[in-house]
Scaffold this active site. Sequence first.
Site, PDB file in Angstrom:
ATOM      1  N   SER A  18      34.470  10.730  41.510  1.00 37.94           N
ATOM      2  CA  SER A  18      35.071   9.389  41.533  1.00 37.94           C
ATOM      3  C   SER A  18      35.543   9.104  42.948  1.00 37.94           C
ATOM      4  CB  SER A  18      36.274   9.363  40.590  1.00 37.94           C
ATOM      5  OG  SER A  18      37.057   8.218  40.830  1.00 37.94           O
ATOM      6  N   TYR A  76      44.028  13.270  37.705  1.00 41.73           N
ATOM      7  CA  TYR A  76      42.643  12.786  37.658  1.00 41.73           C
ATOM      8  C   TYR A  76      42.008  12.873  39.045  1.00 41.73           C
ATOM      9  CZ  TYR A  76      38.750   9.481  37.132  1.00 41.73           C
ATOM     10  OH  TYR A  76      37.502   8.897  37.126  1.00 41.73           O
TER      11      TYR A  76
HETATM   12  N1  LIG Z   1      34.514   3.623  34.987  1.00 45.14           N
HETATM   13  C1  LIG Z   1      34.866   3.801  36.226  1.00 45.14           C
HETATM   14  O1  LIG Z   1      35.329   2.872  36.924  1.00 45.14           O
HETATM   15  C2  LIG Z   1      34.714   5.142  36.873  1.00 45.14           C
HETATM   16  C3  LIG Z   1      34.986   5.253  38.243  1.00 45.14           C
HETATM   17  C4  LIG Z   1      34.853   6.489  38.841  1.00 45.14           C
HETATM   18  C5  LIG Z   1      34.415   7.571  38.122  1.00 45.14           C
HETATM   19  N2  LIG Z   1      34.170   7.446  36.793  1.00 45.14           N
HETATM   20  C6  LIG Z   1      33.725   8.633  36.060  1.00 45.14           C
HETATM   21  O2  LIG Z   1      32.545   8.324  35.344  1.00 45.14           O
HETATM   22  C7  LIG Z   1      32.485   9.095  34.154  1.00 45.14           C
HETATM   23  C8  LIG Z   1      32.252   8.170  32.963  1.00 45.14           C
HETATM   24  O3  LIG Z   1      33.294   7.225  32.902  1.00 45.14           O
HETATM   25  P1  LIG Z   1      33.219   5.947  31.938  1.00 45.14           P
HETATM   26  O4  LIG Z   1      34.035   4.908  32.581  1.00 45.14           O
HETATM   27  O5  LIG Z   1      31.822   5.660  31.586  1.00 45.14           O
HETATM   28  O6  LIG Z   1      34.012   6.517  30.662  1.00 45.14           O
HETATM   29  P2  LIG Z   1      34.054   5.962  29.164  1.00 45.14           P
HETATM   30  O7  LIG Z   1      33.550   4.569  29.097  1.00 45.14           O
HETATM   31  O8  LIG Z   1      35.433   6.253  28.682  1.00 45.14           O
HETATM   32  O9  LIG Z   1      33.012   6.912  28.402  1.00 45.14           O
HETATM   33  C9  LIG Z   1      33.309   8.270  28.275  1.00 45.14           C
HETATM   34  C10 LIG Z   1      32.226   8.968  27.485  1.00 45.14           C
HETATM   35  O10 LIG Z   1      32.606  10.343  27.381  1.00 45.14           O
HETATM   36  C11 LIG Z   1      32.734  10.724  25.999  1.00 45.14           C
HETATM   37  N3  LIG Z   1      33.881  11.614  25.908  1.00 45.14           N
HETATM   38  C12 LIG Z   1      35.166  11.344  26.234  1.00 45.14           C
HETATM   39  N4  LIG Z   1      35.940  12.414  26.007  1.00 45.14           N
HETATM   40  C13 LIG Z   1      35.115  13.380  25.537  1.00 45.14           C
HETATM   41  C14 LIG Z   1      35.325  14.715  25.118  1.00 45.14           C
HETATM   42  N5  LIG Z   1      36.539  15.273  25.126  1.00 45.14           N
HETATM   43  N6  LIG Z   1      34.271  15.443  24.692  1.00 45.14           N
HETATM   44  C15 LIG Z   1      33.038  14.890  24.653  1.00 45.14           C
HETATM   45  N7  LIG Z   1      32.773  13.639  25.038  1.00 45.14           N
HETATM   46  C16 LIG Z   1      33.808  12.886  25.469  1.00 45.14           C
HETATM   47  C17 LIG Z   1      32.940   9.405  25.252  1.00 45.14           C
HETATM   48  O11 LIG Z   1      32.400   9.462  23.940  1.00 45.14           O
HETATM   49  P3  LIG Z   1      33.245   9.829  22.639  1.00 45.14           P
HETATM   50  O12 LIG Z   1      34.570   9.144  22.808  1.00 45.14           O
HETATM   51  O13 LIG Z   1      32.437   9.367  21.504  1.00 45.14           O
HETATM   52  O14 LIG Z   1      33.338  11.303  22.688  1.00 45.14           O
HETATM   53  C18 LIG Z   1      32.073   8.459  26.073  1.00 45.14           C
HETATM   54  O15 LIG Z   1      30.735   8.576  25.700  1.00 45.14           O
HETATM   55  C19 LIG Z   1      33.799   9.871  34.098  1.00 45.14           C
HETATM   56  O16 LIG Z   1      33.605  11.161  34.593  1.00 45.14           O
HETATM   57  C20 LIG Z   1      34.716   9.094  35.005  1.00 45.14           C
HETATM   58  O17 LIG Z   1      35.730   9.900  35.537  1.00 45.14           O
HETATM   59  C21 LIG Z   1      34.302   6.260  36.149  1.00 45.14           C
END
Ligand SMILES: NC(=O)c1ccc[n+]([C@@H]2O[C@H](COP(=O)([O-])OP(=O)(O)OC[C@H]3O[C@@H](n4cnc5c(N)ncnc54)[C@H](OP(=O)(O)O)[C@@H]3O)[C@@H](O)[C@H]2O)c1
Length: 331
Positions: free
Chosen positions: A207, A220
Amino acid sequence: MGVRQHARQTADTELFNVVEMLQRAETPLYWVGAITTASLVLWLLYHILTGFRIWVLGNGDLLSPKLGKWAVVTGATDGIGKSYAEELARRGFSVMLISRSQEKLDDVARSLESLYNVETKTVAIDFGQNDIYSKIETALAEIEIGILVNNVGVSYPYPEFFLHIPDLSLFIDNMINVNITSVCHMTRLVLPRMEARAKGVILNISSASGMYPVPLLTVYSATKVFVDFFSRGLQAEYKSKGIIIQSVLPFFVATKMTKIRKPTLDKPLPDRYVASELTTVGLQDQTNGYFPHAVMGWVTTVLAPIRVVIYFAMRMNKAQRSGYLRRRKLR
Ligand SMILES: NC(=O)c1ccc[n+]([C@@H]2O[C@H](COP(=O)([O-])OP(=O)(O)OC[C@H]3O[C@@H](n4cnc5c(N)ncnc54)[C@H](OP(=O)(O)O)[C@@H]3O)[C@@H](O)[C@H]2O)c1
């Protein structure tokens, strides 16, 4: 000789000395100027050409099932992970989806099969637990993996001071297991067979919060530094063995995690972000993945002093925290 005449003679001599000195310095100064200008022009040209290569030309058909039939995506049922699963299926990969909820996994798997006519497999596990990796190892045993996307990650429910985080002990264990342990163990399970075939790609989603300390999201932010360093260290170890390991550092993307509903140019939808990110694989070991994010990354790491970045991050997160607590009437 009068005093006035003597003074004029001294002034003339000094003027002559200065002119002589300037004349002697003229040639070196000319070369310093010319070399500085040439270096700046070359630096600019290099960055324009590199930018054009990455953001316009991209990496062609590098990411195809020639790397291996299967793509494995963790956290694949929502947001960025779901978009990776869809984009890789569109490119012809069969996809193994790993998340917690079997119901959501089945929905995504059905949609990939019908839209892209690819095979899918699902594994329902909670990356917050530690005793899950033998189940994943069994599921991975039968398949040839071309690309692994270590995407799963959790953040704070809202920005908070460390000691005020609800259920702090559980929170710490869960975040370290999901954000850090999963990346190490998934890599441990997948890399040996990639090394044996001398090809494969591992994308680790860190991130922009891992590019500098982000107060009120401190744990985080620190976990994402780990992901970035782990990726770049491993890339140095395995590059010569034909493996690409990339550290991906997005700024905001409109997902469930960020609760951003209206996408903007700098906060894109995940499918737009992922389509752009995949063009950088093989061209950058560490990437913000999306041109507007790359500009933001440059401004916040090269132009702005780190103290200023931390100050504004603190202000922004304090305001978000107050808004959240006001809405929840917790204050
Ligand atoms: N969105 C942003 O702005 C952003 C920015 C920088 C980095 N990131 C990184 O990008 C990645 C994805 O982020 P996102 O925004 O797409 O997140 P998200 O929309 O919250 O999606 C998270 C995914 O992970 C699964 N998940 C969550 N906790 C879990 C667990 N304990 N075990 C197994 N599966 C789990 C969720 O499915 P279930 O709930 O069904 O398990 C979902 O499919 C992360 O690593 C985040 O740190 C995101």
